[in-house]
Design a protein around this motif. Sequence first.
Motif, PDB file in Angstrom:
ATOM      1  N   MET A  83       0.850  -1.183   0.000  1.00  0.00           N
ATOM      2  CA  MET A  83       0.000   0.000   0.000  1.00  0.00           C
ATOM      3  C   MET A  83       0.888   1.235   0.000  1.00  0.00           C
ATOM      4  SD  MET A  83      -3.073   1.196  -0.022  1.00  0.00           S
ATOM      5  CE  MET A  83      -3.781  -0.456   0.007  1.00  0.00           C
ATOM      6  N   GLU A  84       0.444   2.278  -0.701  1.00  0.00           N
ATOM      7  CA  GLU A  84       1.175   3.537  -0.750  1.00  0.00           C
ATOM      8  C   GLU A  84       0.337   4.625  -0.096  1.00  0.00           C
ATOM      9  OE1 GLU A  84       1.697   4.043  -4.895  1.00  0.00           O
ATOM     10  OE2 GLU A  84       3.156   2.405  -5.095  1.00  0.00           O
ATOM     11  N   PRO A  85       0.951   5.738   0.367  1.00  0.00           N
ATOM     12  CA  PRO A  85       0.179   6.798   1.034  1.00  0.00           C
ATOM     13  C   PRO A  85      -0.995   7.311   0.208  1.00  0.00           C
ATOM     14  CG  PRO A  85       2.507   7.130   1.445  1.00  0.00           C
ATOM     15  CD  PRO A  85       2.404   5.993   0.464  1.00  0.00           C
ATOM     16  N   ASP A  86      -0.805   7.549  -1.081  1.00  0.00           N
ATOM     17  CA  ASP A  86      -1.896   8.080  -1.905  1.00  0.00           C
ATOM     18  C   ASP A  86      -3.033   7.074  -2.043  1.00  0.00           C
ATOM     19  OD1 ASP A  86      -0.507  10.409  -2.206  1.00  0.00           O
ATOM     20  OD2 ASP A  86       0.256   9.951  -4.206  1.00  0.00           O
ATOM     21  N   ARG A  87      -2.699   5.794  -2.175  1.00  0.00           N
ATOM     22  CA  ARG A  87      -3.742   4.767  -2.222  1.00  0.00           C
ATOM     23  C   ARG A  87      -4.463   4.677  -0.888  1.00  0.00           C
ATOM     24  NH1 ARG A  87      -0.714  -0.463  -3.723  1.00  0.00           N
ATOM     25  NH2 ARG A  87      -2.775  -1.394  -3.426  1.00  0.00           N
ATOM     26  N   MET A  88      -3.711   4.834   0.200  1.00  0.00           N
ATOM     27  CA  MET A  88      -4.317   4.800   1.524  1.00  0.00           C
ATOM     28  C   MET A  88      -5.297   5.958   1.699  1.00  0.00           C
ATOM     29  SD  MET A  88      -4.241   2.874   4.205  1.00  0.00           S
ATOM     30  CE  MET A  88      -5.973   3.096   4.606  1.00  0.00           C
ATOM     31  N   VAL A  89      -4.936   7.123   1.214  1.00  0.00           N
ATOM     32  CA  VAL A  89      -5.822   8.283   1.286  1.00  0.00           C
ATOM     33  C   VAL A  89      -7.104   8.021   0.504  1.00  0.00           C
ATOM     34  CG1 VAL A  89      -6.106  10.683   0.545  1.00  0.00           C
ATOM     35  CG2 VAL A  89      -4.029   9.983   1.752  1.00  0.00           C
ATOM     36  N   ALA A  90      -6.980   7.414  -0.680  1.00  0.00           N
ATOM     37  CA  ALA A  90      -8.168   7.107  -1.476  1.00  0.00           C
ATOM     38  C   ALA A  90      -9.098   6.142  -0.741  1.00  0.00           C
ATOM     39  CB  ALA A  90      -7.750   6.530  -2.822  1.00  0.00           C
ATOM     40  N   ILE A  91      -8.519   5.160  -0.056  1.00  0.00           N
ATOM     41  CA  ILE A  91      -9.333   4.219   0.719  1.00  0.00           C
ATOM     42  C   ILE A  91     -10.041   4.937   1.865  1.00  0.00           C
ATOM     43  CG2 ILE A  91      -9.155   2.292   2.357  1.00  0.00           C
ATOM     44  CD1 ILE A  91      -7.084   1.069   0.435  1.00  0.00           C
ATOM     45  N   THR A 127       1.854   9.008   5.457  1.00  0.00           N
ATOM     46  CA  THR A 127       0.415   8.864   5.250  1.00  0.00           C
ATOM     47  C   THR A 127      -0.339  10.018   5.888  1.00  0.00           C
ATOM     48  OG1 THR A 127       0.619   6.452   5.164  1.00  0.00           O
ATOM     49  CG2 THR A 127      -1.564   7.352   5.624  1.00  0.00           C
ATOM     50  N   GLY A 128       0.065  10.417   7.093  1.00  0.00           N
ATOM     51  CA  GLY A 128      -0.567  11.564   7.737  1.00  0.00           C
ATOM     52  C   GLY A 128      -0.412  12.834   6.917  1.00  0.00           C
ATOM     53  N   GLU A 129       0.763  13.042   6.376  1.00  0.00           N
ATOM     54  CA  GLU A 129       0.995  14.224   5.554  1.00  0.00           C
ATOM     55  C   GLU A 129       0.175  14.167   4.270  1.00  0.00           C
ATOM     56  OE1 GLU A 129       5.223  14.128   5.140  1.00  0.00           O
ATOM     57  OE2 GLU A 129       5.577  15.175   7.046  1.00  0.00           O
ATOM     58  N   ALA A 130       0.053  12.967   3.689  1.00  0.00           N
ATOM     59  CA  ALA A 130      -0.763  12.815   2.485  1.00  0.00           C
ATOM     60  C   ALA A 130      -2.240  13.076   2.789  1.00  0.00           C
ATOM     61  CB  ALA A 130      -0.585  11.415   1.908  1.00  0.00           C
ATOM     62  N   MET A 131      -2.701  12.666   3.966  1.00  0.00           N
ATOM     63  CA  MET A 131      -4.076  12.951   4.359  1.00  0.00           C
ATOM     64  C   MET A 131      -4.319  14.454   4.453  1.00  0.00           C
ATOM     65  SD  MET A 131      -4.800  10.058   7.312  1.00  0.00           S
ATOM     66  CE  MET A 131      -6.455  10.706   7.672  1.00  0.00           C
ATOM     67  N   LEU A 132      -3.409  15.172   5.090  1.00  0.00           N
ATOM     68  CA  LEU A 132      -3.557  16.622   5.226  1.00  0.00           C
ATOM     69  C   LEU A 132      -3.544  17.295   3.855  1.00  0.00           C
ATOM     70  CD1 LEU A 132      -1.226  17.248   8.304  1.00  0.00           C
ATOM     71  CD2 LEU A 132      -3.739  17.298   8.276  1.00  0.00           C
ATOM     72  N   ALA A 133      -2.651  16.857   2.983  1.00  0.00           N
ATOM     73  CA  ALA A 133      -2.563  17.445   1.648  1.00  0.00           C
ATOM     74  C   ALA A 133      -3.829  17.188   0.838  1.00  0.00           C
ATOM     75  CB  ALA A 133      -1.351  16.879   0.912  1.00  0.00           C
ATOM     76  N   ALA A 134      -4.533  16.095   1.160  1.00  0.00           N
ATOM     77  CA  ALA A 134      -5.750  15.748   0.426  1.00  0.00           C
ATOM     78  C   ALA A 134      -6.998  16.387   1.016  1.00  0.00           C
ATOM     79  CB  ALA A 134      -5.917  14.230   0.396  1.00  0.00           C
ATOM     80  N   GLY A 135      -6.848  17.156   2.097  1.00  0.00           N
ATOM     81  CA  GLY A 135      -7.982  17.859   2.658  1.00  0.00           C
ATOM     82  C   GLY A 135      -8.543  17.283   3.946  1.00  0.00           C
ATOM     83  N   CYS A 168      -8.662  16.780   7.903  1.00  0.00           N
ATOM     84  CA  CYS A 168      -8.279  17.704   8.973  1.00  0.00           C
ATOM     85  C   CYS A 168      -7.342  17.007   9.954  1.00  0.00           C
ATOM     86  CB  CYS A 168      -9.507  18.228   9.695  1.00  0.00           C
ATOM     87  SG  CYS A 168     -10.421  16.988  10.649  1.00  0.00           S
ATOM     88  N   ALA A 169      -6.727  17.809  10.837  1.00  0.00           N
ATOM     89  CA  ALA A 169      -5.784  17.267  11.809  1.00  0.00           C
ATOM     90  C   ALA A 169      -6.450  16.244  12.724  1.00  0.00           C
ATOM     91  CB  ALA A 169      -5.170  18.398  12.628  1.00  0.00           C
ATOM     92  N   ASP A 170      -7.736  16.436  13.024  1.00  0.00           N
ATOM     93  CA  ASP A 170      -8.438  15.482  13.885  1.00  0.00           C
ATOM     94  C   ASP A 170      -8.585  14.128  13.186  1.00  0.00           C
ATOM     95  OD1 ASP A 170     -10.047  15.101  16.446  1.00  0.00           O
ATOM     96  OD2 ASP A 170     -11.509  14.488  14.933  1.00  0.00           O
ATOM     97  N   ASP A 171      -8.821  14.135  11.871  1.00  0.00           N
ATOM     98  CA  ASP A 171      -8.888  12.882  11.114  1.00  0.00           C
ATOM     99  C   ASP A 171      -7.563  12.134  11.195  1.00  0.00           C
ATOM    100  OD1 ASP A 171     -11.511  13.354  10.175  1.00  0.00           O
ATOM    101  OD2 ASP A 171     -10.757  14.534   8.487  1.00  0.00           O
ATOM    102  N   VAL A 172      -6.470  12.880  11.017  1.00  0.00           N
ATOM    103  CA  VAL A 172      -5.142  12.263  11.077  1.00  0.00           C
ATOM    104  C   VAL A 172      -4.890  11.688  12.463  1.00  0.00           C
ATOM    105  CG1 VAL A 172      -2.655  12.689  10.908  1.00  0.00           C
ATOM    106  CG2 VAL A 172      -4.225  13.747   9.261  1.00  0.00           C
ATOM    107  N   ASP A 173      -5.235  12.442  13.496  1.00  0.00           N
ATOM    108  CA  ASP A 173      -5.025  11.969  14.868  1.00  0.00           C
ATOM    109  C   ASP A 173      -5.848  10.716  15.140  1.00  0.00           C
ATOM    110  OD1 ASP A 173      -3.781  12.723  17.570  1.00  0.00           O
ATOM    111  OD2 ASP A 173      -5.891  12.431  18.104  1.00  0.00           O
ATOM    112  N   ARG A 174      -7.034  10.669  14.586  1.00  0.00           N
ATOM    113  CA  ARG A 174      -7.876   9.483  14.795  1.00  0.00           C
ATOM    114  C   ARG A 174      -7.231   8.250  14.170  1.00  0.00           C
ATOM    115  NH1 ARG A 174     -14.376   8.822  13.919  1.00  0.00           N
ATOM    116  NH2 ARG A 174     -14.497   6.689  14.709  1.00  0.00           N
ATOM    117  N   VAL A 175      -6.775   8.374  12.924  1.00  0.00           N
ATOM    118  CA  VAL A 175      -6.215   7.225  12.218  1.00  0.00           C
ATOM    119  C   VAL A 175      -4.874   6.804  12.809  1.00  0.00           C
ATOM    120  CG1 VAL A 175      -5.282   6.438  10.002  1.00  0.00           C
ATOM    121  CG2 VAL A 175      -7.442   7.691  10.073  1.00  0.00           C
TER     122      VAL A 175
END
Length: 284
Positions: free
Chosen positions: A193-201, A229-237, A239-246
């Motif tokens: 799995m790659e960060p961008d694919r993880m973000v899509a999932i 992956t956290g940085e890719a999530m933030l770049a994709a929109g 929020c910080a709370d979503d990243v903290d949850r995951v």
Amino acid sequence: MRIFDPHIHMTSRTTDDYRAMYAAGVRALVEPAFWLGQPRTSAAAFVDYFDGLLGWEPYRAAQYGIRHHCALALNPKEANDPRCAEVLDLLPRYLVKDGVVAVGETGFDSMTAAEEKAFTAQLALAVEHRLPALVHTPHRDKAAGTARSLDVIRESGIPVEHVVVDHLNELTVRQVLDSGCWAGFSVYPDTKMEPDRMVAILREYGTERVLVNSAADWGLSDPLRTRATGEAMLAAGFCADDVDRVLWRNPVAFYGSSGRLEADGPALDPASSFEGNSIRRGGS
């Protein structure tokens, strides 16, 4: 960004990795028992390995500000080796230890009868010891392997919310989430799995019951893939709370069901650790 890596094999990593992980925000991790690359020739080899996961490795991690927990099991690959069968008899004495927060890695590698027997026995141990279980899915024929894994999990009687089915991809995530189990994803440099694919999932399925790990080991892997992956999530929109949850609250919730997790609380400051003396004296 605070990070809990729910699946990483620090026995195979260097102290420089611990330094880099702390700088990236990693403050806690779980190290599941796995295949070390060289086949072990007896159950006695696992005694030393398990002792290291409960003794030396938590001590080493603490020097770099990271809380170390472990999951213990006879891994699927070595479940096929009759010389290692006695490991199943050794596990009960280890599963009562404070540092053990799950049974794992168990599951399938090549989908053999020996693997399924060990898988079933270890899920029973997880039920007996009221521990969650980390399930390895095979890297070949993953869809069929995941489906059979879910069958074995259902037949075992373990609460599905106490199971994470790991190494998933786009073809297997839906059936795992529909089962009620947690979905685990190993983010690798070139495979799995790659960060961008993880973000899509995460966009498609949401952030509930999802664990993201580096699964870094002795092969081509990267212990900072959780941060990526956290940085890719933030770049994709996200929020910080979503990243903290995951990256933090989800692994805390899953492994917290063991009643033994010590992820929260002040992390050690590596600058005030014994890094400069006790670690150095132990080496050459």
